[in-house]
Design an enzyme around this catalytic site. Structure first.
Site, PDB file in Angstrom:
ATOM      1  N   TYR A  54       0.828  -1.215   0.000  1.00  0.00           N
ATOM      2  CA  TYR A  54       0.000   0.000   0.000  1.00  0.00           C
ATOM      3  C   TYR A  54       0.863   1.267   0.000  1.00  0.00           C
ATOM      4  O   TYR A  54       0.454   2.297  -0.536  1.00  0.00           O
ATOM      5  CB  TYR A  54      -1.017  -0.023   1.146  1.00  0.00           C
ATOM      6  CG  TYR A  54      -2.241  -0.794   0.714  1.00  0.00           C
ATOM      7  CD1 TYR A  54      -3.144  -0.234  -0.178  1.00  0.00           C
ATOM      8  CD2 TYR A  54      -2.435  -2.105   1.114  1.00  0.00           C
ATOM      9  CE1 TYR A  54      -4.230  -0.947  -0.642  1.00  0.00           C
ATOM     10  CE2 TYR A  54      -3.521  -2.828   0.653  1.00  0.00           C
ATOM     11  CZ  TYR A  54      -4.419  -2.245  -0.227  1.00  0.00           C
ATOM     12  OH  TYR A  54      -5.481  -2.957  -0.707  1.00  0.00           O
ATOM     13  N   ASN A  91     -13.186   3.033  -6.130  1.00  0.00           N
ATOM     14  CA  ASN A  91     -11.784   3.446  -6.157  1.00  0.00           C
ATOM     15  C   ASN A  91     -11.355   4.008  -4.810  1.00  0.00           C
ATOM     16  O   ASN A  91     -12.132   4.663  -4.120  1.00  0.00           O
ATOM     17  CB  ASN A  91     -11.551   4.473  -7.262  1.00  0.00           C
ATOM     18  CG  ASN A  91     -11.764   3.850  -8.627  1.00  0.00           C
ATOM     19  OD1 ASN A  91     -11.771   2.630  -8.744  1.00  0.00           O
ATOM     20  ND2 ASN A  91     -11.950   4.668  -9.638  1.00  0.00           N
ATOM     21  N   HIS A 108     -14.999   1.181  -1.023  1.00  0.00           N
ATOM     22  CA  HIS A 108     -13.773   0.417  -0.757  1.00  0.00           C
ATOM     23  C   HIS A 108     -12.755   1.247   0.029  1.00  0.00           C
ATOM     24  O   HIS A 108     -11.585   0.893   0.087  1.00  0.00           O
ATOM     25  CB  HIS A 108     -13.155  -0.090  -2.071  1.00  0.00           C
ATOM     26  CG  HIS A 108     -13.964  -1.178  -2.714  1.00  0.00           C
ATOM     27  ND1 HIS A 108     -13.724  -1.656  -3.986  1.00  0.00           N
ATOM     28  CD2 HIS A 108     -15.038  -1.882  -2.265  1.00  0.00           C
ATOM     29  CE1 HIS A 108     -14.606  -2.607  -4.280  1.00  0.00           C
ATOM     30  NE2 HIS A 108     -15.413  -2.763  -3.255  1.00  0.00           N
ATOM     31  N   CYS A 116      -7.085   2.299  12.975  1.00  0.00           N
ATOM     32  CA  CYS A 116      -6.648   1.274  13.917  1.00  0.00           C
ATOM     33  C   CYS A 116      -7.077  -0.112  13.423  1.00  0.00           C
ATOM     34  O   CYS A 116      -8.247  -0.325  13.110  1.00  0.00           O
ATOM     35  CB  CYS A 116      -7.281   1.543  15.288  1.00  0.00           C
ATOM     36  SG  CYS A 116      -6.875   0.273  16.498  1.00  0.00           S
ATOM     37  N   ALA A 222     -13.110   5.654 -20.928  1.00  0.00           N
ATOM     38  CA  ALA A 222     -14.026   6.497 -20.146  1.00  0.00           C
ATOM     39  C   ALA A 222     -13.791   7.979 -20.430  1.00  0.00           C
ATOM     40  O   ALA A 222     -14.736   8.761 -20.543  1.00  0.00           O
ATOM     41  CB  ALA A 222     -13.833   6.214 -18.658  1.00  0.00           C
TER      42      ALA A 222
HETATM   43  P1  NAD Z   1     -12.692  -3.414 -11.774  1.00  0.00           P
HETATM   44  O1  NAD Z   1     -13.475  -4.626 -11.544  1.00  0.00           O
HETATM   45  O2  NAD Z   1     -13.329  -2.113 -11.494  1.00  0.00           O
HETATM   46  O3  NAD Z   1     -12.119  -3.515 -13.309  1.00  0.00           O
HETATM   47  C1  NAD Z   1     -11.553  -2.467 -14.027  1.00  0.00           C
HETATM   48  C2  NAD Z   1     -12.272  -2.342 -15.377  1.00  0.00           C
HETATM   49  O4  NAD Z   1     -11.862  -1.134 -16.017  1.00  0.00           O
HETATM   50  C3  NAD Z   1     -11.964  -3.464 -16.374  1.00  0.00           C
HETATM   51  O5  NAD Z   1     -13.199  -4.008 -16.820  1.00  0.00           O
HETATM   52  C4  NAD Z   1     -11.242  -2.762 -17.545  1.00  0.00           C
HETATM   53  O6  NAD Z   1     -11.594  -3.295 -18.818  1.00  0.00           O
HETATM   54  C5  NAD Z   1     -11.780  -1.344 -17.427  1.00  0.00           C
HETATM   55  N1  NAD Z   1     -10.911  -0.306 -17.986  1.00  0.00           N
HETATM   56  C6  NAD Z   1      -9.552  -0.285 -18.071  1.00  0.00           C
HETATM   57  N2  NAD Z   1      -9.136   0.886 -18.618  1.00  0.00           N
HETATM   58  C7  NAD Z   1     -10.249   1.618 -18.898  1.00  0.00           C
HETATM   59  C8  NAD Z   1     -10.489   2.897 -19.478  1.00  0.00           C
HETATM   60  N3  NAD Z   1      -9.483   3.682 -19.870  1.00  0.00           N
HETATM   61  N4  NAD Z   1     -11.772   3.342 -19.602  1.00  0.00           N
HETATM   62  C9  NAD Z   1     -12.810   2.554 -19.195  1.00  0.00           C
HETATM   63  N5  NAD Z   1     -12.658   1.325 -18.657  1.00  0.00           N
HETATM   64  C10 NAD Z   1     -11.389   0.850 -18.505  1.00  0.00           C
HETATM   65  O7  NAD Z   1     -11.465  -3.266 -10.903  1.00  0.00           O
HETATM   66  P2  NAD Z   1     -10.135  -4.086 -10.640  1.00  0.00           P
HETATM   67  O8  NAD Z   1      -9.054  -3.475 -11.470  1.00  0.00           O
HETATM   68  O9  NAD Z   1     -10.377  -5.563 -10.711  1.00  0.00           O
HETATM   69  O10 NAD Z   1      -9.883  -3.675  -9.112  1.00  0.00           O
HETATM   70  C11 NAD Z   1     -10.598  -4.251  -8.035  1.00  0.00           C
HETATM   71  C12 NAD Z   1     -10.691  -3.272  -6.880  1.00  0.00           C
HETATM   72  O11 NAD Z   1      -9.380  -2.819  -6.524  1.00  0.00           O
HETATM   73  C13 NAD Z   1     -11.404  -1.981  -7.181  1.00  0.00           C
HETATM   74  O12 NAD Z   1     -12.765  -2.130  -7.014  1.00  0.00           O
HETATM   75  C14 NAD Z   1     -10.777  -1.012  -6.186  1.00  0.00           C
HETATM   76  O13 NAD Z   1     -11.304  -1.147  -4.911  1.00  0.00           O
HETATM   77  C15 NAD Z   1      -9.350  -1.448  -6.182  1.00  0.00           C
HETATM   78  N6  NAD Z   1      -8.564  -0.627  -7.142  1.00  0.00           N
HETATM   79  C16 NAD Z   1      -8.639   0.740  -7.037  1.00  0.00           C
HETATM   80  C17 NAD Z   1      -7.945   1.532  -7.933  1.00  0.00           C
HETATM   81  C18 NAD Z   1      -8.075   3.040  -7.782  1.00  0.00           C
HETATM   82  O14 NAD Z   1      -8.451   3.514  -6.719  1.00  0.00           O
HETATM   83  N7  NAD Z   1      -7.814   3.814  -8.838  1.00  0.00           N
HETATM   84  C19 NAD Z   1      -7.177   0.951  -8.950  1.00  0.00           C
HETATM   85  C20 NAD Z   1      -7.102  -0.459  -9.018  1.00  0.00           C
HETATM   86  C21 NAD Z   1      -7.819  -1.236  -8.111  1.00  0.00           C
HETATM   87 ZN    ZN Z   2      -6.482   1.806  18.266  1.00  0.00          ZN
END
Ligand code: NAD
Ligand code: ZN
Length: 238
Positions: A54, A91, A108, A116, A222
């Site tokens: 992290y 996110n 999340h 803590c 996006a």
């Molecule tokens: P997810 O299930 O949300 O999958 C990510 C999706 O984004 C995929 O389907 C992929 O095809 C799509 N994608 C990739 N680039 C893109 C773009 N430019 N435009 C639109 N769509 C696009 O998430 P994950 O990666 O399996 O992560 C799981 C969990 O981990 C998340 O729910 C989150 O809690 C955490 N995470 C957070 C972040 C962040 O905060 N930015 C990043 C990675 C993972």
């Molecule tokens: Zn504590």
């Protein structure tokens, strides 16, 4: 009479990908899958590894800026075109807030907070620091602090509020989320099982696992698809 827009937006890692924060799918860290690292079992077994992981994610995300997709959502909320606007993000980055979004929940959690690990009652604190195996942070109660994120195997935050908002929307928009992480993957099916009609729209790079439940599936980045889509939603009755 046409209804005003009551929009529920669900965002996933894909919306932040073009801000330079990679999605989990298909990527690794030191040879481990992100899904294993961001897991409660890893925290319980090896909090040092968890903090190293992290800490690196904190460092990587620190200079990220919102992209046009985050901005388009914030502008729609600010425009007043919606009767209700609610944003549920998976996110852990702060890019929606940085873009100006207001009515949002982080189910999340937030990577730039720590809390803590024994839930002693002290509130989570803002924390941009990075930690190594020999300087792990401690709570005033003596327990370890942990990143204030929901790990795989834990229950997401604020779900009561999220389900309440789901019950109020007439349009559901999912952006950059794979449709395979529960419980959020089930939101769209839940809406389609209700008598009230809700328009369901997906935006992402590839078809999600739950594509069947979406009225519209827009495939692409996006940052390119959301700005025109938000303008259209702002001017079309729901
Ligand atoms: P997810 O299930 O949300 O999958 C990510 C999706 O984004 C995929 O389907 C992929 O095809 C799509 N994608 C990739 N680039 C893109 C773009 N430019 N435009 C639109 N769509 C696009 O998430 P994950 O990666 O399996 O992560 C799981 C969990 O981990 C998340 O729910 C989150 O809690 C955490 N995470 C957070 C972040 C962040 O905060 N930015 C990043 C990675 C993972
Ligand atoms: Zn504590």
């Amino acid at each position: 009479m046409a209804e005003r827009l009551r929009l529920f937006v669900l965002t996933g890692a894909g919306i932040s990908a073009e801000s330079g924060i990679p999605v989990f799918q298909g990527t690794q860290w030191r040879g481990h899958s992100h899904y294993d690292l961001a897991n409660i079992d890893t925290w319980n077994r090896d909090p040092k590894l968890s903090w190293e992981y992290y800490s690196e994610r904190r460092t990587r995300g620190r200079d990220a800026k919102p992209n046009p997709a985050h901005v388009a959502l914030a502008e729609l909320e600010r425009s007043g075109a919606c009767e209700r606007f609610f944003l549920c993000t998976q996110n852990v980055d702060g890019l929606h807030e940085a873009a100006g979004s207001q009515n949002l929940v982080h189910i999340h959690g937030k990577i730039y907070e720590s809390r803590c690990a024994q839930d002693c009652g002290r509130p989570a604190v803002t924390d941009y620091a990075v930690y190594s195996a020999d300087n792990l942070p401690r709570c005033e109660c003596g327990a370890l602090m942990r990143p204030n994120v929901c790990l795989f195997g834990e229950i997401p935050f604020d779900l009561d509020r999220v389900f309440e908002e789901l019950g109020r929307c007439n349009t559901f928009l999912a952006v950059g989320t794979s449709g395979s992480v529960q419980p959020v993957a089930g939101f769209v099916a839940e809406l389609k099982s209700k008598p009230a009609y809700v328009t369901t729209i997906f935006v992402g790079l590839e078809e999600p696992s739950n594509a069947y439940y979406f009225d519209e599936v827009h495939l692409g980045k996006a940052s390119e698809l959301l700005p025109p889509l938000m303008k259209k939603l702002a001017t079309t009755p729901a």
